[in-house]
Each structure stands twice: as structure tokens, then as C-alpha cells.
Write an enzyme that holds these catalytic residues in place. Structure first.
Site, short mmCIF file in Angstrom:
data_model
loop_
_atom_site.label_atom_id
_atom_site.label_comp_id
_atom_site.label_asym_id
_atom_site.label_seq_id
_atom_site.Cartn_x
_atom_site.Cartn_y
_atom_site.Cartn_z
N ASP A 253 -10.19 -11.31 9.30
CA ASP A 253 -10.04 -10.07 8.54
C ASP A 253 -11.41 -9.50 8.17
OD1 ASP A 253 -8.30 -8.26 6.70
OD2 ASP A 253 -9.79 -9.12 5.33
N LYS B 258 -7.20 -1.99 9.46
CA LYS B 258 -8.51 -2.40 10.01
C LYS B 258 -8.37 -3.08 11.37
CE LYS B 258 -7.17 -5.42 6.61
NZ LYS B 258 -6.86 -5.28 5.22
N GLY C 73 -4.93 -4.71 -2.94
CA GLY C 73 -3.94 -4.50 -3.99
C GLY C 73 -3.43 -3.08 -3.97
N GLU D 64 -1.77 -15.12 1.89
CA GLU D 64 -0.57 -15.01 2.74
C GLU D 64 -0.01 -16.40 3.05
OE1 GLU D 64 0.64 -12.14 4.01
OE2 GLU D 64 -0.97 -10.81 3.37
N ILE E 174 -13.13 0.40 -2.68
CA ILE E 174 -14.55 0.80 -2.68
C ILE E 174 -14.76 1.88 -1.62
CG2 ILE E 174 -16.93 0.00 -2.36
CD1 ILE E 174 -15.97 -2.85 -2.95
N GLY F 264 -11.00 -1.97 0.65
CA GLY F 264 -9.95 -1.41 -0.22
C GLY F 264 -10.39 -0.21 -1.03
N GLY G 133 0.50 -15.61 -4.87
CA GLY G 133 0.56 -14.36 -4.09
C GLY G 133 -0.82 -13.79 -3.76
N VAL H 257 0.83 -1.21 0.00
CA VAL H 257 0.00 0.00 0.00
C VAL H 257 0.87 1.26 0.00
CG1 VAL H 257 -1.89 1.20 1.13
CG2 VAL H 257 -1.77 -1.30 1.27
N LYS I 145 -13.19 -5.73 9.33
CA LYS I 145 -13.84 -4.78 8.41
C LYS I 145 -15.31 -4.61 8.77
CE LYS I 145 -10.63 -6.12 4.78
NZ LYS I 145 -10.39 -7.09 3.72
N1 LIG Z 1 -2.32 -4.99 0.80
C1 LIG Z 1 -3.57 -4.62 0.65
O1 LIG Z 1 -4.16 -4.81 -0.42
C2 LIG Z 1 -4.31 -3.91 1.76
C3 LIG Z 1 -5.66 -3.57 1.56
C4 LIG Z 1 -6.32 -2.87 2.57
C5 LIG Z 1 -5.67 -2.57 3.73
N2 LIG Z 1 -4.38 -2.97 3.92
C6 LIG Z 1 -3.71 -2.61 5.17
O2 LIG Z 1 -2.64 -1.72 4.87
C7 LIG Z 1 -1.59 -1.91 5.82
C8 LIG Z 1 -0.31 -2.22 5.07
O3 LIG Z 1 -0.51 -3.37 4.29
P1 LIG Z 1 0.54 -3.84 3.16
O4 LIG Z 1 -0.14 -4.92 2.40
O5 LIG Z 1 1.08 -2.68 2.44
O6 LIG Z 1 1.66 -4.50 4.07
P2 LIG Z 1 3.15 -4.92 3.64
O7 LIG Z 1 3.26 -5.03 2.17
O8 LIG Z 1 3.50 -6.09 4.48
O9 LIG Z 1 4.02 -3.67 4.09
C9 LIG Z 1 4.25 -3.37 5.43
C10 LIG Z 1 5.29 -2.26 5.50
O10 LIG Z 1 5.52 -1.96 6.86
C11 LIG Z 1 6.93 -2.00 7.12
N3 LIG Z 1 7.12 -2.49 8.48
C12 LIG Z 1 6.73 -3.65 9.02
N4 LIG Z 1 7.11 -3.73 10.32
C13 LIG Z 1 7.76 -2.57 10.58
C14 LIG Z 1 8.39 -2.07 11.72
N5 LIG Z 1 8.42 -2.75 12.87
N6 LIG Z 1 8.95 -0.85 11.63
C15 LIG Z 1 8.93 -0.14 10.49
N7 LIG Z 1 8.33 -0.58 9.37
C16 LIG Z 1 7.76 -1.78 9.43
C17 LIG Z 1 7.51 -2.95 6.12
O11 LIG Z 1 8.87 -2.63 5.93
P3 LIG Z 1 9.82 -3.37 4.84
O12 LIG Z 1 9.21 -3.08 3.51
O13 LIG Z 1 11.13 -2.73 5.01
O14 LIG Z 1 9.78 -4.82 5.20
C18 LIG Z 1 6.64 -2.65 4.89
O15 LIG Z 1 7.17 -1.56 4.18
C19 LIG Z 1 -2.06 -3.02 6.76
O16 LIG Z 1 -2.69 -2.46 7.88
C20 LIG Z 1 -3.09 -3.76 5.91
O17 LIG Z 1 -4.06 -4.44 6.68
C21 LIG Z 1 -3.68 -3.63 2.95
#
Ligand SMILES: NC(=O)c1ccc[n+]([C@@H]2O[C@H](COP(=O)([O-])OP(=O)(O)OC[C@H]3O[C@@H](n4cnc5c(N)ncnc54)[C@H](OP(=O)(O)O)[C@@H]3O)[C@@H](O)[C@H]2O)c1
Length: 426
Positions: free
Chosen positions: A200, A104, A301, A189, A135, A133, A186, A15, A204
Site C-alpha cells: 500500500d 491508489k 478514515g 484488515e 493530507i 488520505g 478495526g 469513503v 502511494k
Molecule cells: N478507507 C480509507 O480510509 C481509505 C483511505 C484512502 C483511500 N481509500 C481508497 O478508497 C477506496 C474505497 O475504500 P473504502 O475503505 O471505502 O472501501 P470499502 O469500505 O470496502 O467500500 C467499498 C465499497 O465498494 C462496494 N463494492 C465492492 N465491490 C463492488 C462491486 N463489485 N460492485 C459494486 N460495488 C462494489 C462495496 O459495496 P457494499 O457496501 O455493498 O459491500 C462498498 O460500498 C479504495 O480504493 C481505497 O483504497 C480508502
């Protein structure tokens, strides 16, 4: 000339990267919409040396420092309901910074306390990306469908589960098989627990429910069941009856209480929710006299989620200050959960039994004793000596009565696996 809006971003994963890309590519237009320049002044993540495909400016190793610098808006995209994400959001709000998050889990658990803190400090806490996401359902429930109140919100809120169920239907393969493939591609998880066991979706749903009904998020009040036990047989039988199985989050008003549930449900193949396929999300809002509204699109995404985060950033930068859950946090009602087991619907029941005389009579007897009446039945023998599938559709019955009967039936040594029960749209 209005001063630039300084933005600090913690988390540069899926994100966070998407947010930086969109702000970089469309910064001018977005700044015009915000009425001031949107400027990323600081970013943080875990690993400074990771290749991210974006220009990283203002790196800091300590994400918490973003809450103490000169940013106007802190964007939390790390995730998790405790730890650094919670500390960052709390500290940023306490220091008078607007916060935008997609988290969330954090808001479902600590939403009320964080909303109170934001209000006390006169700043906003925005979370459009946290439910469904791309929407824009958070805004719809917070600001738009408010005139007549909301009676129910029903949604497909987890793309991983919806992808798995869609693939199971298309290919006839088992849950474990499709999950493995989803992990390889991918779409799921490595640890799929939070997705496939319904957690999850519960996060939401707790947020959508709070927005819809003017209540504090009540995660503990959500009854949760996932999709691991759904078999290709269930999906095939559903299709024979004109239904499709979806993992739904359902929140509805029952008198002055709220019933919140996450569970697999059979929805009619021609309904809007049944036609939300693959990793998409869909949300149906029953807004009383105003009617029913259906929203669908990409629920996760990089680009769809960034789209929602950017909308929140622009709103925060332009001074938008609607209350976090649509009304003052101190006025959010804390309601007792409704007794969801009194919810009435027709039920799909499946039993795997030994092919021996008297089994059917035993099942029918237990159901009758609990007051469950049967509308139709299918019995399918696979091979001589193999367990037999017995599928029944009940008339409208309360969940509690069906559970009572299934507990007794499941205890019999003639029944091979835990009986399956799935509510059907009436
Ligand atoms: N992915 C989706 O489609 C989606 C949709 C809706 C909501 N969300 C929400 O958005 C948020 C982020 O999701 P994401 O999918 O982007 O997660 P992600 O790809 O796993 O990215 C997490 C980021 O946080 C960093 N991080 C993790 N632990 C850390 C720490 N202790 N200190 C500093 N940085 C740290 C990671 O660093 P590194 O990159 O250096 O490892 C990475 O950049 C979550 O709350 C998730 O529920 C995600």
C-alpha cells in the site's frame, strides 16, 4: 444560472459514505465554492439492502451504468487495481466524464494510460485521497512546490503500519500480537498483507514520486520491504540509540534516475517523522532551494478521506483542469530506476546467534571482507544457553555491501534467524 453538477458515486463503504454525508451536511457551502449546485444523481454499491446511515438516492445495481448516464463527475470509491473499478474509470473517461477516485492501486498501476485517456477526452482525473488520505499532498506536489523542483519525498504513508509500530514501542509487545489487536479494533484488515508488507505504501509512493518528478508512475520500480520482521528488541535498541523505527516510502532523485523504496527505517526521535504517531501519516518534501516542508495528519478514515474526495469534486465541478500528474501525460518521463542498492547510510544490524566461541569474530570477519566498518556494538545475553542478540551500528556503507556480508553471515549454522538490517538517518 449555471447548470447543477451531477455526481454519480460508485462505492458506499467507508469513503463513499463519508462523501455522501459531507455533501449532504455541507452541500450549500460546497456548491457556492464550486460555483454551481452539487447534486448526487446516482449511487451504486454491491448490496442495496445494507444499512449505511445515509439517505441513498438514485440507487443502481450496476456501477458501470454510472459511466454511461448523465453524470458530469463519476466518483469511483470501490477500490482494486482491476475489475469493476478499472472498467468504471476507463468507461467514464471515455464517455467524457470527469473522474474522482481514492484508488491508489489503480492509479499506481494504470495511471499513465488513464491520464492519457483523460487528456484525450478533455476531462480531469483527480486522486487527492489516494495518497495520505486527508493530507492535501497531491495538490501540493502537483501545483505548489514546483518552482525549484523536488529532490526527495519521504513519507509515513500507511496508518496501519504506523499504528502497529507505535503500539509495539509503547507496549513492548511483538508484531503478531499487536497486529491481532489492531484487527480486532478495526485498524487493520483481516488480510493485512497489502499494509504490513509495504504494498500500500508502494502504491502511494509511486503516485507521489510521479507528481514530484514529472514521471509516469512506476510501481514496478519501487523496492518494497514491510515490517513483519521487526521485533520488540529492534525497537528497544533503536530507542537506546536515540532512534525510532518507521515504515517509510522514500523517493529521491539520483542523477537523472529515481530511487523509490519502501522499507523500515530508523529516524531520530526528535525528527518530524519520528513524531508521527498511531494511525497518522506524515510527508516530508525536500523542495531544493525552497527548503524542506513537512505535512502531517490523518491518512485514512471516513472524514479525512472524504475531505480529500470532496476537494476534488468541487475542483472538477468548478472547471479546474490541471493535468493529472501536473504536466501533460504525453510528456511524463519514463525513467530507468536508480540502483537503490548503492544508497549509502549507517546501518543497524542485528544477529541472533548461538552463544558459542568464535561467533563474534566470524561476523566481524565477514563484515570486514565486504568493506563494512563498525561504529558501535551491543551484545545482550538473555539466559544461559539462549541465543544472544548482537547489535552493530555501521559507518556509512552502501546497501549492497551490507547485503553481501549478511548473506554470508546468515548462511552460518551459528546464526539462528535471518539477520536484520535497517538504514539509519545519518
Ligand atoms: N478507507 C480509507 O480510509 C481509505 C483511505 C484512502 C483511500 N481509500 C481508497 O478508497 C477506496 C474505497 O475504500 P473504502 O475503505 O471505502 O472501501 P470499502 O469500505 O470496502 O467500500 C467499498 C465499497 O465498494 C462496494 N463494492 C465492492 N465491490 C463492488 C462491486 N463489485 N460492485 C459494486 N460495488 C462494489 C462495496 O459495496 P457494499 O457496501 O455493498 O459491500 C462498498 O460500498 C479504495 O480504493 C481505497 O483504497 C480508502
Amino acid at each position: 444560472m449555471t447548470a447543477p453538477c451531477k455526481i454519480a458515486i460508485a462505492g458506499l463503504g467507508t469513503v463513499g459514505t463519508g462523501v455522501v454525508k459531507a455533501l449532504t451536511a455541507r452541500g450549500e457551502d460546497l456548491s457556492r465554492r464550486a460555483g454551481r449546485e452539487l447534486k448526487i444523481v446516482a449511487v451504486s454499491a454491491r448490496d442495496k439492502n445494507k444499512t449505511r446511515g445515509i439517505a441513498v438516492t438514485g440507487w443502481t445495481d450496476d456501477p458501470l451504468s454510472l459511466a454511461m448516464g448523465d453524470a458530469d463527475v463519476v466518483v469511483e470509491l470501490i477500490g482494486g487495481d482491476e475489475g469493476i473499478a478499472r472498467r468504471l474509470v476507463e468507461t467514464a473517461l471515455r464517455n467524457g466524464k470527469h473522474v474522482v477516485t481514492a484508488n491508489k492501486a489503480l492509479l499506481a498501476k494504470h495511471g499513465l494510460a488513464l491520464a492519457k485517456l483523460a487528456e484525450e477526452k478533455g476531462v480531469t482525473l483527480k486522486f487527492e485521497a489516494a495518497a495520505a488520505g486527508g493530507i492535501p499532498i497531491v495538490k501540493v506536489l502537483r501545483e505548489d512546490l514546483i518552482a525549484h523542483g523536488v529532490d526527495a519525498v519521504k513519507g509515513i504513508l500507511n496508518g496501519t503500519c504506523n499504528y502497529i509500530l507505535t503500539e509495539m514501542e509503547a507496549s513492548g509487545r511483538a508484531f503478531a500480537d499487536v497486529l491481532k489487536e489492531a484487527q480486532e479494533k478495526g485498524y487493520a484488515e483481516a488480510d493485512p498483507t497489502l499494509d504490513v508488507d509495504g504494498g500500500d505504501t508502494a502504491h502511494k509512493l509511486a503516485l507521489l514520486s510521479a507528481l514530484a518528478f514529472g514521471t509516469a508512475p512506476d510501481l514496478a520500480g519501487v523496492a518494497v520491504e514491510g515490517i513483519r520482521h521487526i521485533t520488540p528488541d529492534d525497537i528497544a535498541f533503536a530507542s537506546e540509540f536515540g532512534f525510532r523505527i518507521k515504515l517509510l516510502g522514500v523517493a529521491r532523485k539520483v542523477g537523472d534516475r529515481i530511487d523509490q523504496k519502501v522499507h523500515p527505517a530508523m529516524v531520530r526521535v526528535r525528527s518530524a517523522l519520528a513524531n508521527v504517531s498511531g494511525a497518522a501519516n506524515g510527508v516530508l518534501v525536500d523542495a531544493g532551494e525552497a527548503g524542506s516542508f513537512f505535512f502531517s495528519g490523518r491518512g485514512a478514515g471516513e472524514a479525512p478521506t472524504a475531505s480529500a474526495v470532496i476537494a476534488d469534486i468541487v475542483e472538477a465541478a468548478s472547471g479546474g483542469s490541471s493535468p493529472v500528474f501536473g504536466q501533460p501525460a504525453t510528456g511524463l518521463k519514463v525513467l530507468e530506476p536508480a540502483d537503490g542498492k548503492q544508497a549509502v547510510s549507517p546501518w543497524y544490524l542485528r544477529f541472533e546467534v548461538l552463544d558459542v566461541p568464535g561467533v563474534l569474530a566470524f561476523i566481524a570477519g565477514q563484515l570486514a571482507e565486504a568493506g563494512v566498518s563498525i561504529e558501535s556494538m551491543i551484545q545482550r545475553v538473555r539466559a544461559p544457553g539462549a541465543p544472544v542478540s548482537i547489535v552493530m551500528i555501521t559507518h556509512e556503507t552502501a546497501q549492497s555491501a551490507v547485503e553481501r556480508a549478511l548473506k554470508a553471515i546468515g548462511a552460518s549454522d551459528k546464526v539462528r534467524a535471518r539477520p536484520c538490517m535497517i538504514p539509519m538517518e545519518s
